[in-house]
Design a protein around this motif. Structure first.
Motif, PDB file in Angstrom:
ATOM      1  N   THR A   1       6.134   2.107   2.510  1.00 28.43           N
ATOM      2  CA  THR A   1       4.890   1.784   1.808  1.00 28.43           C
ATOM      3  C   THR A   1       3.921   2.814   2.972  1.00 28.43           C
ATOM      4  OG1 THR A   1       5.164  -0.512   1.402  1.00 28.43           O
ATOM      5  CG2 THR A   1       3.085  -0.263   2.392  1.00 28.43           C
ATOM      6  N   ARG A   2       4.132   2.741   4.089  1.00 27.82           N
ATOM      7  CA  ARG A   2       3.410   4.092   4.830  1.00 27.82           C
ATOM      8  C   ARG A   2       3.368   5.442   4.534  1.00 27.82           C
ATOM      9  NH1 ARG A   2       5.508   5.509  10.820  1.00 27.82           N
ATOM     10  NH2 ARG A   2       3.439   6.829  11.688  1.00 27.82           N
ATOM     11  N   LEU A   3       4.388   6.017   3.693  1.00 27.73           N
ATOM     12  CA  LEU A   3       4.140   6.947   3.210  1.00 27.73           C
ATOM     13  C   LEU A   3       2.964   6.358   2.081  1.00 27.73           C
ATOM     14  CD1 LEU A   3       5.550   9.809   4.236  1.00 27.73           C
ATOM     15  CD2 LEU A   3       7.284   9.174   2.418  1.00 27.73           C
ATOM     16  N   GLN A   4       3.276   6.024   1.103  1.00 28.07           N
ATOM     17  CA  GLN A   4       2.235   5.872   0.110  1.00 28.07           C
ATOM     18  C   GLN A   4       1.011   5.625   0.319  1.00 28.07           C
ATOM     19  OE1 GLN A   4       4.140   4.002  -4.097  1.00 28.07           O
ATOM     20  NE2 GLN A   4       2.790   2.494  -2.424  1.00 28.07           N
ATOM     21  N   ARG A   5       0.804   5.481   1.507  1.00 24.49           N
ATOM     22  CA  ARG A   5      -0.660   5.501   2.024  1.00 24.49           C
ATOM     23  C   ARG A   5      -1.070   6.720   2.027  1.00 24.49           C
ATOM     24  NH1 ARG A   5      -0.142  -0.410   3.986  1.00 24.49           N
ATOM     25  NH2 ARG A   5       0.905  -0.051   5.685  1.00 24.49           N
ATOM     26  N   LEU A   6       0.124   6.839   3.315  1.00 28.68           N
ATOM     27  CA  LEU A   6      -0.443   8.406   3.944  1.00 28.68           C
ATOM     28  C   LEU A   6      -0.468   9.182   1.999  1.00 28.68           C
ATOM     29  CD1 LEU A   6      -0.586  10.083   6.073  1.00 28.68           C
ATOM     30  CD2 LEU A   6       2.055  11.116   5.939  1.00 28.68           C
ATOM     31  N   ALA A   7       0.320   9.351   0.968  1.00 29.95           N
ATOM     32  CA  ALA A   7      -0.112  10.158   0.358  1.00 29.95           C
ATOM     33  C   ALA A   7      -1.718   9.420  -0.707  1.00 29.95           C
ATOM     34  CB  ALA A   7       0.625   9.687  -0.917  1.00 29.95           C
ATOM     35  N   THR A   8      -2.045   8.537  -0.289  1.00 28.23           N
ATOM     36  CA  THR A   8      -3.269   8.009  -0.627  1.00 28.23           C
ATOM     37  C   THR A   8      -4.856   8.772  -0.007  1.00 28.23           C
ATOM     38  OG1 THR A   8      -3.235   6.240  -1.401  1.00 28.23           O
ATOM     39  CG2 THR A   8      -4.617   5.869  -1.741  1.00 28.23           C
TER      40      THR A   8
ATOM     41  N   GLN B   1      -3.935  -2.027  -0.957  1.00 25.95           N
ATOM     42  CA  GLN B   1      -2.771  -2.208   0.280  1.00 25.95           C
ATOM     43  C   GLN B   1      -1.429  -1.587   0.934  1.00 25.95           C
ATOM     44  OE1 GLN B   1      -0.525  -5.257   1.547  1.00 25.95           O
ATOM     45  NE2 GLN B   1      -1.146  -4.015   3.784  1.00 25.95           N
ATOM     46  N   ARG B   2      -0.710  -1.343  -0.299  1.00 26.94           N
ATOM     47  CA  ARG B   2       0.469  -0.291  -0.181  1.00 26.94           C
ATOM     48  C   ARG B   2       0.336   0.852  -0.598  1.00 26.94           C
ATOM     49  NH1 ARG B   2       5.149  -3.549  -0.118  1.00 26.94           N
ATOM     50  NH2 ARG B   2       6.130  -1.806  -2.125  1.00 26.94           N
ATOM     51  N   GLY B   3      -0.877   1.875  -1.075  1.00 28.83           N
ATOM     52  CA  GLY B   3      -1.253   3.013  -0.833  1.00 28.83           C
ATOM     53  C   GLY B   3      -1.471   3.783  -2.875  1.00 28.83           C
ATOM     54  N   GLU B   4      -1.523   2.339  -3.762  1.00 29.57           N
ATOM     55  CA  GLU B   4      -1.469   2.493  -4.962  1.00 29.57           C
ATOM     56  C   GLU B   4      -2.911   2.494  -5.355  1.00 29.57           C
ATOM     57  OE1 GLU B   4       2.762   0.409  -6.341  1.00 29.57           O
ATOM     58  OE2 GLU B   4       1.071  -0.396  -5.248  1.00 29.57           O
ATOM     59  N   PRO B   5      -2.782   3.187  -6.580  1.00 24.57           N
ATOM     60  CA  PRO B   5      -4.155   3.071  -7.482  1.00 24.57           C
ATOM     61  C   PRO B   5      -3.639   1.895  -8.325  1.00 24.57           C
ATOM     62  CG  PRO B   5      -2.654   4.232  -8.779  1.00 24.57           C
ATOM     63  CD  PRO B   5      -1.751   4.722  -7.184  1.00 24.57           C
ATOM     64  N   ALA B   6      -5.125   1.437  -8.342  1.00 17.48           N
ATOM     65  CA  ALA B   6      -4.687   0.129  -9.327  1.00 17.48           C
ATOM     66  C   ALA B   6      -4.486   0.387 -10.557  1.00 17.48           C
ATOM     67  CB  ALA B   6      -5.849  -0.697  -9.089  1.00 17.48           C
ATOM     68  N   ILE B   7      -3.730  -0.942 -10.669  1.00 17.09           N
ATOM     69  CA  ILE B   7      -3.513  -0.311 -11.900  1.00 17.09           C
ATOM     70  C   ILE B   7      -4.268  -0.636 -13.665  1.00 17.09           C
ATOM     71  CG2 ILE B   7      -2.627  -2.006 -12.842  1.00 17.09           C
ATOM     72  CD1 ILE B   7      -0.533  -1.637 -14.918  1.00 17.09           C
ATOM     73  N   ILE B   8      -5.560  -0.802 -12.955  1.00 21.94           N
ATOM     74  CA  ILE B   8      -6.780  -0.866 -13.779  1.00 21.94           C
ATOM     75  C   ILE B   8      -7.897  -1.272 -12.530  1.00 21.94           C
ATOM     76  CG2 ILE B   8      -8.467  -3.305 -15.188  1.00 21.94           C
ATOM     77  CD1 ILE B   8      -6.298  -4.077 -16.643  1.00 21.94           C
ATOM     78  N   ASP B   9      -9.007  -0.834 -13.005  1.00 18.14           N
ATOM     79  CA  ASP B   9      -9.966  -0.561 -12.446  1.00 18.14           C
ATOM     80  C   ASP B   9     -10.653  -1.765 -11.998  1.00 18.14           C
ATOM     81  OD1 ASP B   9     -11.788  -0.597 -15.124  1.00 18.14           O
ATOM     82  OD2 ASP B   9     -13.330  -0.895 -13.444  1.00 18.14           O
ATOM     83  N   LYS B  10     -11.146  -1.561 -10.770  1.00 12.38           N
ATOM     84  CA  LYS B  10     -12.070  -2.469 -10.002  1.00 12.38           C
ATOM     85  C   LYS B  10     -12.791  -3.884 -10.495  1.00 12.38           C
ATOM     86  CE  LYS B  10     -15.839  -0.036  -7.382  1.00 12.38           C
ATOM     87  NZ  LYS B  10     -16.117   0.174  -6.692  1.00 12.38           N
ATOM     88  N   TRP B  11     -13.652  -2.947 -11.404  1.00 10.95           N
ATOM     89  CA  TRP B  11     -15.462  -3.853 -12.742  1.00 10.95           C
ATOM     90  C   TRP B  11     -14.831  -4.549 -13.739  1.00 10.95           C
ATOM     91  CZ3 TRP B  11     -19.636  -3.978 -10.194  1.00 10.95           C
ATOM     92  CH2 TRP B  11     -19.979  -2.577  -9.768  1.00 10.95           C
ATOM     93  N   THR B  12     -13.195  -4.166 -13.917  1.00 13.49           N
ATOM     94  CA  THR B  12     -12.143  -5.148 -15.036  1.00 13.49           C
ATOM     95  C   THR B  12     -11.764  -5.697 -14.223  1.00 13.49           C
ATOM     96  OG1 THR B  12     -12.222  -2.813 -16.064  1.00 13.49           O
ATOM     97  CG2 THR B  12     -10.751  -4.713 -16.564  1.00 13.49           C
ATOM     98  N   ARG B  13     -11.297  -5.740 -13.282  1.00 17.24           N
ATOM     99  CA  ARG B  13     -10.227  -6.779 -12.699  1.00 17.24           C
ATOM    100  C   ARG B  13     -11.205  -7.459 -12.281  1.00 17.24           C
ATOM    101  NH1 ARG B  13      -8.914  -2.738  -9.035  1.00 17.24           N
ATOM    102  NH2 ARG B  13      -8.550  -4.380  -7.001  1.00 17.24           N
ATOM    103  N   ALA B  14     -12.869  -7.010 -11.271  1.00 16.41           N
ATOM    104  CA  ALA B  14     -13.559  -8.497 -10.984  1.00 16.41           C
ATOM    105  C   ALA B  14     -14.061  -9.359 -12.052  1.00 16.41           C
ATOM    106  CB  ALA B  14     -14.916  -7.619 -10.345  1.00 16.41           C
TER     107      ALA B  14
END
Lengths: 389, 389
Positions: free
Chosen positions: A296-303, A43-56
């Motif tokens: 956060t807005r800038l980080q989302r734009l970067a994403t 949401q805040r325009g960042e890559p997740a620290i760990i991938d989605k499958w592992t987090r799930a």
């Protein structure tokens, strides 16, 4: 089966999240807890620290029965659209209730607020029109609107979870059968809290500790499996994508940058210049940020730039949503079987060529996510929902 | 002052190049030897092993008096356009002669060939039209044309320098005052020769030795300063840009890839697919190459993709050329002073904001070149021609 939804990111999963899942079940009396979780970009325009499958998988091991991915077009958004996506997915599964954390210390009723907004839309729009174009950002303007017409919201920018709660409440009230709302007060470890408390710490504090090599200091606030994952699975941060973002900003023409979603008001010139002279993502952000563009807005734009996201693609994704299942427990599987015929969105349990056009943005962002660390596994094709018995 | 031009890449500069500069002066009787040199991306679609400023300095120390950069739009091209650019720049300086290496073992006169082509253009076109669309590549087709109408060229694909020589001859003959041509026969170390000979080795063999850590084996074929440069300055190869190229191919839509210069016949689908499943540039090239796309053609296309090069930008650069001076000796400076008023292209000795629009493609490709190794110095702004007394 009675169900309770939670809308989450798990970046990374910690004791507070386990408590949230447990309380969701207890407060709502649900048989099944469904997490709608952001994928690999947040949401805040960042890559997740760990991938989605592992987090799930971590979530399924700690109180969640079913994990559905919140698509990129909703996940990487300000509170309003993030909430729109989360509520839409839960509503499509006829979820009975929603439990969310709040850092609001008052006693306001989110349900009452939701109904109020639904009934007073005209008044809200009117007030908004009056204060528009005063140089404030959109969230600041909406804060001002609610300060004037619904002071109980007690909006405060140091309370992002409260703002999200209000967005959930507004969005939920717009449906024919709104879910029951269970706000869960966070007693300690607020969003911006960087301290490590006895058993709880914010995800921000945990990421900070992980990247500074101080994993030992945070072992007590994480389930054991998550500590192991943080040691053994690839971890990424924005810095791992900085070279790619820099390359994208340097190699694109201004006209090409202007096609990126949310690129407005000439910020493309500023970003391109900042990219040329910055050695790190942090330095780039410091150089690029302005009064008008919050971090956060800038980080989302970067994403959006990193993932080459265009306006029409986001809108297309809003109109053609789907439910991608990342994993389930036996209980979660029973729920899916029971609801199968009434679920209102196409359910995806396997990314195949036939759905790849529809999922193009999500698949692309996953492939780009993989470029941050060469040991990250394939995220789309050939992956099946995690089953936990 | 009598001048002799040479058209070079110096990837890297070696004893054979020093011999070429020396012979250019001797054979033509020139007072000044002018090298038109590719910048940081080369004719065969590769990044230069060492940056252009370092290579220019090496040349000035070993027999060259003046180094002019061949702009990207001419440098990264097949023989015909590469020759067009080199000859255009030398002609604009009213250069008297041209000396080039040839691996042709016959005794043909390049000057005679140039005049023949100029006078028989209609016949050449006619023959070309007849054999067109037979599934052969353009160079193969032109080989066939000349085999039929001018057998003395003895065209042979294992002789890239002979092909370049023919292109120089054709192009040179089209000017009002053609330069005198001095072909220099390479007795040993042909283009594709991978052996290290006593004093001479091909640039290909040298790069191979450098990247395999066998610099010791090639010390005798390089001037001492070049050996030091190969140890102390940043070196790059395509693999250093692989992540960026992969990102570009993965993150772009098919429509965006179709806008890239020379992207034709649906190859964009093939390249995108190959990128997704390749871990190295070499693996990508092996996967992407087809009978129709030779290695070099594909590598040039990869360079256009990496640098986000569009058709209209290349054409604009053809129509608005310039002479960027990379360095000179005292003799080279005297030549520039003498010719200053008669040189037919704008001369650039400093990249400033005012010329940055005109130089956009070159500046961008230099910035992208820098991304291959973080220790590569800024290549455009703030750089002045190297002066060697």
């Amino acid at each position: 089966m009675k169900s309770c939804g939670i809308i989450v990111e798990y970046n990374p999963f910690h004791n507070g999240h386990q408590y949230h899942a447990k309380m969701a079940r207890e407060m709502s009396g649900a048989d099944v807890v469904i997490a709608v979780m952001s994928g690999n970009f947040l949401q805040r325009g960042e890559p997740a620290i760990i991938d989605k499958w592992t987090r799930a998988e971590e979530a399924l091991k700690h109180g969640v029965d079913l994990v559905i991915e919140l698509p990129f077009a909703y996940a990487v958004q300000s509170a309003d659209y993030f909430a729109k996506g989360g509520i839409k997915l839960l509503q499509s599964m006829h979820c009975d209730s929603l439990c969310f954390g709040t850092d609001n210390q008052g006693d306001m009723s989110y349900e009452k607020f939701g109904s109020y907004v639904k009934e007073h839309q005209a008044e809200i729009n009117q007030t908004y029109q009056k204060i528009k174009n005063n140089g404030m950002s959109y969230p600041q303007q909406m804060t001002e609107v609610f300060r004037q017409i619904y002071p109980e919201t007690a909006l405060d920018f140091s309370s992002p979870n409260h703002i999200l709660g209000l967005s959930y409440a507004k969005e939920n009230a717009s449906y024919e059968k709104p879910m029951s709302l269970y706000p869960l007060k966070r007693e300690q470890a607020g969003y911006h809290d960087l301290k490590i408390h006895k058993e709880f710490a914010s995800a921000t504090a945990i990421r900070k500790a992980v990247f500074s090599g101080a994993l030992d200091q945070i072992k007590q606030v994480l389930p054991e499996e998550v500590v192991l994952d943080l040691v053994n699975t690839p971890k990424v941060s924005w810095e791992d994508y900085w070279l790619l973002l820099k390359y994208k900003l340097i190699s694109s023409s201004i006209a090409e940058l202007q096609e990126i979603y949310q690129m407005k008001e000439g910020i493309e010139y500023r970003l391109q210049e900042a990219a040329k002279t910055s050695e790190t993502f942090l330095a780039f952000m410091e150089k690029a940020k302005t009064k008008r563009y919050t971090w956060t807005r800038l980080q989302r734009l970067a994403t959006y730039i990193l993932n080459n996201v265009k306006q029409e693609e986001v809108e297309k994704n809003w109109h053609h949503s789907h439910l991608q299942v990342l994993g389930f427990t036996d209980q979660g599987q029973r729920f899916l079987r029971e609801k199968k015929k009434t679920i209102e969105l196409p359910m995806i349990t396997k990314v195949s060529k036939s759905v790849s056009t529809q999922l193009a943005l999500d698949i692309r962002s996953n492939q780009i996510y993989q470029l941050g660390n060469e040991t990250i596994l394939e995220q789309s094709f050939g992956r099946f929902p995690i089953r936990l018995s």
